[in-house]
Design a protein around this motif. Structure first.
Motif, PDB file in Angstrom:
ATOM      1  N   HIS A 176       0.845  -1.190   0.000  1.00  0.00           N
ATOM      2  CA  HIS A 176       0.000   0.000   0.000  1.00  0.00           C
ATOM      3  C   HIS A 176       0.885   1.246   0.000  1.00  0.00           C
ATOM      4  O   HIS A 176       1.894   1.303   0.701  1.00  0.00           O
ATOM      5  CB  HIS A 176      -0.918   0.005   1.229  1.00  0.00           C
ATOM      6  CG  HIS A 176      -1.865  -1.149   1.272  1.00  0.00           C
ATOM      7  ND1 HIS A 176      -3.051  -1.195   0.555  1.00  0.00           N
ATOM      8  CD2 HIS A 176      -1.828  -2.318   1.968  1.00  0.00           C
ATOM      9  CE1 HIS A 176      -3.693  -2.312   0.796  1.00  0.00           C
ATOM     10  NE2 HIS A 176      -2.955  -3.022   1.664  1.00  0.00           N
ATOM     11  N   LEU A 177       0.447   2.224  -0.784  1.00  0.00           N
ATOM     12  CA  LEU A 177       1.165   3.505  -0.867  1.00  0.00           C
ATOM     13  C   LEU A 177       0.247   4.594  -0.335  1.00  0.00           C
ATOM     14  O   LEU A 177      -0.871   4.772  -0.818  1.00  0.00           O
ATOM     15  CB  LEU A 177       1.569   3.805  -2.313  1.00  0.00           C
ATOM     16  CG  LEU A 177       2.293   5.144  -2.541  1.00  0.00           C
ATOM     17  CD1 LEU A 177       3.635   5.163  -1.831  1.00  0.00           C
ATOM     18  CD2 LEU A 177       2.477   5.408  -4.044  1.00  0.00           C
ATOM     19  N   TYR A 178       0.763   5.371   0.663  1.00  0.00           N
ATOM     20  CA  TYR A 178      -0.023   6.428   1.292  1.00  0.00           C
ATOM     21  C   TYR A 178       0.634   7.780   1.007  1.00  0.00           C
ATOM     22  O   TYR A 178       1.830   7.988   1.302  1.00  0.00           O
ATOM     23  CB  TYR A 178      -0.139   6.206   2.809  1.00  0.00           C
ATOM     24  CG  TYR A 178      -0.667   4.833   3.177  1.00  0.00           C
ATOM     25  CD1 TYR A 178      -2.014   4.532   3.007  1.00  0.00           C
ATOM     26  CD2 TYR A 178       0.188   3.850   3.685  1.00  0.00           C
ATOM     27  CE1 TYR A 178      -2.516   3.273   3.353  1.00  0.00           C
ATOM     28  CE2 TYR A 178      -0.289   2.609   4.033  1.00  0.00           C
ATOM     29  CZ  TYR A 178      -1.637   2.325   3.856  1.00  0.00           C
ATOM     30  OH  TYR A 178      -2.119   1.068   4.190  1.00  0.00           O
ATOM     31  N   TYR A 179      -0.194   8.661   0.465  1.00  0.00           N
ATOM     32  CA  TYR A 179       0.282  10.023   0.204  1.00  0.00           C
ATOM     33  C   TYR A 179       0.073  10.842   1.468  1.00  0.00           C
ATOM     34  O   TYR A 179      -1.029  10.874   2.033  1.00  0.00           O
ATOM     35  CB  TYR A 179      -0.492  10.623  -0.973  1.00  0.00           C
ATOM     36  CG  TYR A 179      -0.232  12.099  -1.185  1.00  0.00           C
ATOM     37  CD1 TYR A 179       0.920  12.525  -1.831  1.00  0.00           C
ATOM     38  CD2 TYR A 179      -1.144  13.049  -0.728  1.00  0.00           C
ATOM     39  CE1 TYR A 179       1.145  13.878  -2.025  1.00  0.00           C
ATOM     40  CE2 TYR A 179      -0.921  14.397  -0.915  1.00  0.00           C
ATOM     41  CZ  TYR A 179       0.237  14.813  -1.558  1.00  0.00           C
ATOM     42  OH  TYR A 179       0.465  16.148  -1.737  1.00  0.00           O
ATOM     43  N   ILE A 180       1.126  11.561   1.894  1.00  0.00           N
ATOM     44  CA  ILE A 180       1.060  12.328   3.137  1.00  0.00           C
ATOM     45  C   ILE A 180       0.912  13.809   2.863  1.00  0.00           C
ATOM     46  O   ILE A 180      -0.047  14.451   3.307  1.00  0.00           O
ATOM     47  CB  ILE A 180       2.301  12.058   4.013  1.00  0.00           C
ATOM     48  CG1 ILE A 180       2.491  10.546   4.222  1.00  0.00           C
ATOM     49  CG2 ILE A 180       2.204  12.807   5.331  1.00  0.00           C
ATOM     50  CD1 ILE A 180       1.316   9.864   4.876  1.00  0.00           C
ATOM     51  N   ALA A 181       1.847  14.442   2.159  1.00  0.00           N
ATOM     52  CA  ALA A 181       1.806  15.886   1.929  1.00  0.00           C
ATOM     53  C   ALA A 181       2.775  16.231   0.802  1.00  0.00           C
ATOM     54  O   ALA A 181       3.635  15.431   0.410  1.00  0.00           O
ATOM     55  CB  ALA A 181       2.167  16.661   3.187  1.00  0.00           C
ATOM     56  N   HIS A 182       2.614  17.455   0.307  1.00  0.00           N
ATOM     57  CA  HIS A 182       3.509  17.999  -0.723  1.00  0.00           C
ATOM     58  C   HIS A 182       3.966  19.379  -0.283  1.00  0.00           C
ATOM     59  O   HIS A 182       3.166  20.187   0.195  1.00  0.00           O
ATOM     60  CB  HIS A 182       2.802  18.078  -2.076  1.00  0.00           C
ATOM     61  CG  HIS A 182       3.682  18.659  -3.148  1.00  0.00           C
ATOM     62  ND1 HIS A 182       4.691  17.945  -3.751  1.00  0.00           N
ATOM     63  CD2 HIS A 182       3.695  19.899  -3.715  1.00  0.00           C
ATOM     64  CE1 HIS A 182       5.299  18.708  -4.647  1.00  0.00           C
ATOM     65  NE2 HIS A 182       4.714  19.902  -4.647  1.00  0.00           N
ATOM     66  N   PHE A 183       5.257  19.679  -0.460  1.00  0.00           N
ATOM     67  CA  PHE A 183       5.845  20.953  -0.051  1.00  0.00           C
ATOM     68  C   PHE A 183       6.412  21.669  -1.267  1.00  0.00           C
ATOM     69  O   PHE A 183       6.797  21.040  -2.263  1.00  0.00           O
ATOM     70  CB  PHE A 183       6.950  20.735   0.980  1.00  0.00           C
ATOM     71  CG  PHE A 183       6.482  20.095   2.256  1.00  0.00           C
ATOM     72  CD1 PHE A 183       5.952  20.864   3.271  1.00  0.00           C
ATOM     73  CD2 PHE A 183       6.539  18.717   2.428  1.00  0.00           C
ATOM     74  CE1 PHE A 183       5.508  20.287   4.447  1.00  0.00           C
ATOM     75  CE2 PHE A 183       6.096  18.125   3.597  1.00  0.00           C
ATOM     76  CZ  PHE A 183       5.585  18.915   4.617  1.00  0.00           C
ATOM     77  N   VAL A 184       6.452  22.987  -1.167  1.00  0.00           N
ATOM     78  CA  VAL A 184       7.047  23.817  -2.216  1.00  0.00           C
ATOM     79  C   VAL A 184       8.052  24.756  -1.572  1.00  0.00           C
ATOM     80  O   VAL A 184       8.024  24.986  -0.366  1.00  0.00           O
ATOM     81  CB  VAL A 184       5.956  24.625  -2.970  1.00  0.00           C
ATOM     82  CG1 VAL A 184       5.030  23.702  -3.751  1.00  0.00           C
ATOM     83  CG2 VAL A 184       5.170  25.512  -2.016  1.00  0.00           C
ATOM     84  N   GLY A 185       8.927  25.279  -2.388  1.00  0.00           N
ATOM     85  CA  GLY A 185       9.925  26.215  -1.891  1.00  0.00           C
ATOM     86  C   GLY A 185      11.323  25.623  -1.972  1.00  0.00           C
ATOM     87  O   GLY A 185      11.516  24.445  -2.315  1.00  0.00           O
ATOM     88  N   PRO A 186      12.314  26.462  -1.680  1.00  0.00           N
ATOM     89  CA  PRO A 186      13.703  25.965  -1.739  1.00  0.00           C
ATOM     90  C   PRO A 186      13.968  24.907  -0.671  1.00  0.00           C
ATOM     91  O   PRO A 186      13.446  24.988   0.445  1.00  0.00           O
ATOM     92  CB  PRO A 186      14.533  27.240  -1.487  1.00  0.00           C
ATOM     93  CG  PRO A 186      13.608  28.172  -0.771  1.00  0.00           C
ATOM     94  CD  PRO A 186      12.239  27.882  -1.278  1.00  0.00           C
ATOM     95  N   ASN A 187      14.751  23.921  -1.049  1.00  0.00           N
ATOM     96  CA  ASN A 187      15.152  22.829  -0.157  1.00  0.00           C
ATOM     97  C   ASN A 187      13.962  22.030   0.367  1.00  0.00           C
ATOM     98  O   ASN A 187      14.041  21.406   1.429  1.00  0.00           O
ATOM     99  CB  ASN A 187      15.953  23.370   1.039  1.00  0.00           C
ATOM    100  CG  ASN A 187      17.226  24.074   0.619  1.00  0.00           C
ATOM    101  OD1 ASN A 187      17.865  23.689  -0.357  1.00  0.00           O
ATOM    102  ND2 ASN A 187      17.592  25.126   1.340  1.00  0.00           N
TER     103      ASN A 187
END
Length: 232
Positions: A176-187
């Motif tokens: 099973h694959l669970y998506y948690i969150a996505h981030f933007v910005g440097p590093n």
């Protein structure tokens, strides 16, 4: 026989060129040492320089003053007058202000440069790159022979995922694959899932998945076969 004429003697001085050089020298020594070719008696040596004249008797009667040894001499020491210390208020204020500004700059350097660099080094040593973490528990998704499941949290191009793998072997349990969150910005690709823990959050008797990333808590609820974003 004719008479002889009267003869009168006339003294003729000798010529200067024919005067012997030794006429101006002292008479011969009774020791028969002579005065020529460097031959002189020992008691009358020939001196080429005139001896110095003796000191005037007027100064001979004056006794010399005794000289003090250099180790006993005392020299007058002149000391400059002591100056009183005066506090310059303006210089003190400038020094204090400069010290405060220097402390502020140093604190900003720690917060903005040193602290992130140390955190990045720590995360690289702990989670590697890409950022990866691992957990293992009994969530009730396996069979009685293989009750444990493995959970791998990973940051793939600024997106956080958790992969659930059963230990029953291939073909017996579907990953099973669970998506948690996505981030933007440097590093953003350096953000790691720092912990994956399990606890019963809704009181249904099944352990739920608690994920911490970027100082944020994410909860996935257990429905008995997989995990969901909502408890319903």
């Amino acid at each position: 026989m004719p008479p002889l004429k009267e003869q009168i003697a006339v003294h003729v001085p000798p010529r200067a060129s024919r005067t012997p050089a030794f006429e101006n020298q002292p008479p011969a020594s009774p020791h028969r040492g002579g005065h020529y070719a460097g031959i002189h008696p020992e008691d009358q040596p020939y001196q080429t320089r005139q001896p110095k004249k003796p000191a005037s008797p007027a100064y001979d009667d004056i006794p010399d003053e005794p000289r003090t040894p250099s180790s006993v001499r005392r020299y007058p020491v002149t000391t400059a007058p002591k100056q009183r210390f005066r506090l310059n208020i303006g210089a003190f204020v400038l020094l204090a202000l400069g010290t405060v500004l220097l402390a502020v700059v140093f604190a900003l350097a720690i917060v903005e440069i040193i602290s992130p660099a140390l955190q990045n080094w720590h995360d690289t040593q702990t989670y590697g790159y890409p950022r990866t973490t691992h957990a293992r528990t009994i969530a009730g998704h396996g069979d009685p022979a293989h009750p444990y499941s493995d959970y791998i949290g990973v940051n793939l191009k600024c997106s956080l995922y958790v992969v659930e793998l059963g230990e029953s072997g291939p073909g017996k349990q579907v990953p099973h694959l669970y998506y948690i969150a996505h981030f933007v910005g440097p590093n953003c690709d350096l953000i790691a899932i720092t912990s994956i823990t399990f606890a019963d959050e809704n009181g249904d008797g099944k352990v739920d998945m608690l994920i911490v990333a970027n100082n944020t808590l994410y909860i996935l609820y257990n429905d008995g076969t997989t995990f969901r974003q909502s408890s319903k």
